[in-house]
Motif scaffolding. Structure first.
Motif, PDB file in Angstrom:
ATOM      1  N   LEU A 114     -43.087 -23.587 -33.535  1.00  0.00           N
ATOM      2  CA  LEU A 114     -44.423 -24.147 -33.778  1.00  0.00           C
ATOM      3  C   LEU A 114     -44.493 -24.839 -35.133  1.00  0.00           C
ATOM      4  O   LEU A 114     -45.164 -25.878 -35.290  1.00  0.00           O
ATOM      5  CB  LEU A 114     -45.468 -23.029 -33.683  1.00  0.00           C
ATOM      6  N   ILE A 115     -43.794 -24.279 -36.140  1.00  0.00           N
ATOM      7  CA  ILE A 115     -43.767 -24.910 -37.469  1.00  0.00           C
ATOM      8  C   ILE A 115     -43.084 -26.271 -37.397  1.00  0.00           C
ATOM      9  O   ILE A 115     -43.530 -27.239 -38.023  1.00  0.00           O
ATOM     10  CB  ILE A 115     -43.054 -23.986 -38.484  1.00  0.00           C
ATOM     11  N   ILE A 116     -42.008 -26.359 -36.603  1.00  0.00           N
ATOM     12  CA  ILE A 116     -41.309 -27.649 -36.455  1.00  0.00           C
ATOM     13  C   ILE A 116     -42.218 -28.695 -35.824  1.00  0.00           C
ATOM     14  O   ILE A 116     -42.278 -29.845 -36.267  1.00  0.00           O
ATOM     15  CB  ILE A 116     -40.025 -27.463 -35.618  1.00  0.00           C
ATOM     16  N   TRP A 117     -42.954 -28.279 -34.766  1.00  0.00           N
ATOM     17  CA  TRP A 117     -43.885 -29.223 -34.138  1.00  0.00           C
ATOM     18  C   TRP A 117     -44.977 -29.648 -35.122  1.00  0.00           C
ATOM     19  O   TRP A 117     -45.376 -30.819 -35.161  1.00  0.00           O
ATOM     20  CB  TRP A 117     -44.512 -28.604 -32.895  1.00  0.00           C
ATOM     21  N   LEU A 118     -45.459 -28.725 -35.907  1.00  0.00           N
ATOM     22  CA  LEU A 118     -46.479 -29.050 -36.908  1.00  0.00           C
ATOM     23  C   LEU A 118     -45.917 -29.967 -37.983  1.00  0.00           C
ATOM     24  O   LEU A 118     -46.582 -30.919 -38.416  1.00  0.00           O
ATOM     25  CB  LEU A 118     -47.015 -27.754 -37.531  1.00  0.00           C
TER      26      LEU A 118
END
Length: 422
Positions: free
Chosen positions: A54-58
């Motif tokens: 999720l951090i990568i997508w953000l």
């Protein structure tokens, strides 16, 4: 009597894209089939950690937002269509900028991939237990390609309406059609920022849905995460996901034709491509010949079919052009300080993005050097040779002017009234 011509009476493209249609068009270019396929690769790169994924997508959304801010300054200070091609023309040299439409017109890999993705999902239900014939996939892809191009040739308003119906991919998409955006100084920044915010939220929500239904093992074992998600969450209605993929890929290509399809038109009116491709339809004010040129390039690539190597070979080239475009913000500030700039991005942002793009260019070349990169260099060398002979030296093929006049009458197109805006 005044001899001045009202801007609305000039023979040029029409400003028909407003705030909401701009958001829909830009969103449509961003959301293709990637959100249905990419999560597996991102999840694997995050070492199968939900939180890191999720951090990568953000983080991806953040980078897109920062890039958008750079393009907002460029688009509002240089109110011309063409996006990267136009900005590199003013910041560096026309020969360097020419390589962008040269690549996008002759090797439209992104368009071909979108059409083939649509065709595979659309034909698979008719071939249960086996793969659809490659000829059938290519035929469906070409039919959709022709249909979408025809819509854009008929009317840009119709293209926007169809785009709104089909999908909600290109944070810089509107920069390609700046001359067709109403009040671009305000509309482009607002629409592009709203697009990235909307898309980031949608991507995070879809990934959360995946994680709430699928186990880590199921996420790790499926390359197309959307399919097991649909089977598990929707049961008999799982056919909705392939349909959604088809609609998103078709919508993404439709938006791409409307926006990036203007690249060859802008190049031709500057004299970098044959004159016929820089003309507009006399009644619809649409660059119909340029759109037809882009369509022919995509049809040729789809017919060949073996272009996965081209994607790997030219992937680093796209990052190179992005690095040059972000740096162009600072170069144009110094070279053209008198420009009206409704919006100025903080200096640290283009500097950071330049080094980030440079990183994505250099690291693959170091970690995985391949002789195929020389093919990319050879392709651009041929492009520079074309530029030297037919643009710089001005050589003309015998009979080209007579052919141009014939095509003008046949296709009902004429040169637009255009001049450099700065």
């Amino acid at each position: 009597m005044s001899t001045e011509i009202n801007a609305e009476d000039k023979f040029t493209t029409r400003r028909s894209i407003g705030m909401f249609s701009g958001v829909f068009v830009a969103s449509g270019v961003v959301i293709g089939s990637g959100i249905f396929v990419s999560p597996h690769g991102v999840f694997a790169a995050a070492n199968y950690s939900v939180g890191v994924t999720l951090i990568i997508w953000l983080f991806g959304g953040l980078i897109a937002m920062l890039s958008t801010l750079c393009y907002c300054e460029l688009a509002t200070s240089i109110p011309e269509s063409g996006s990267d091609y136009t900005y590199l023309t003013y910041a560096y040299h026309p020969a360097l900028a020419f390589l962008i439409p040269w690549m996008n017109t002759l090797l439209p890999t992104a368009d071909s991939i979108l059409m083939l993705t649509f065709a595979r999902y659309a034909t698979e239900p008719f071939f249960v237990g086996s793969q659809p014939p490659e000829e059938s996939v290519k035929l469906v892809a070409i039919c959709l390609l022709l249909f979408t191009t025809a819509i854009n040739v008929l009317s840009d308003k119709l293209a926007v309406r169809v785009q709104v119906m089909w999908s909600y991919e290109g944070w810089n998409a509107l920069c390609s059609v700046t001359e067709e955006v109403k009040n671009p100084g305000k509309t482009i920044p607002r629409a592009t920022v709203a697009t990235i915010g909307l898309v980031t939220i949608v991507y995070l929500m879809i990934n959360c849905a995946y994680f709430s239904v699928l186990s880590v093992d199921e996420m790790a074992s499926s390359k197309i995460v959307a399919l097991p998600f649909a089977s598990k969450a929707m049961g008999g209605a799982s056919w909705i996901v392939p349909l959604t993929v088809c609609l998103c890929t078709a919508g993404s290509y439709s938006a791409g034709v409307l926006t990036f399809g203007r690249g060859s038109y802008v190049a031709a009116r500057r004299g970098h491509f044959p004159q016929i491709f820089g003309m507009l339809h006399v009644h619809k004010h649409i660059p119909s010949t340029a759109l037809a040129l882009n369509c022919m390039g995509a049809i040729m690539l789809i017919s060949i079919g073996q272009f996965s190597t081209l994607i790997d070979t030219f992937g680093f080239v796209n990052w190179t052009f992005k690095a040059l475009s972000t740096l162009a913000v600072l170069i144009i500030r110094k070279r053209l300080p008198e420009l009206n700039r409704p919006y100025k991005v903080p200096i640290i942002i283009p500097v950071f993005l330049f080094f980030l793009s440079f990183f994505f260019v250099v690291v693959p070349l170091i970690n995985n050097p391949h002789f195929l990169y020389f093919y990319a260099l050879a392709f651009f060398a041929v492009g520079l040779l074309y530029y030297f002979l037919f643009v710089h030296k001005g050589y003309k093929i015998p009979g080209s002017e007579r052919t141009t006049r014939f095509l003008q009458k046949l296709l009902q197109v004429a040169p637009c009234e255009w001049e450099n805006t700065i």
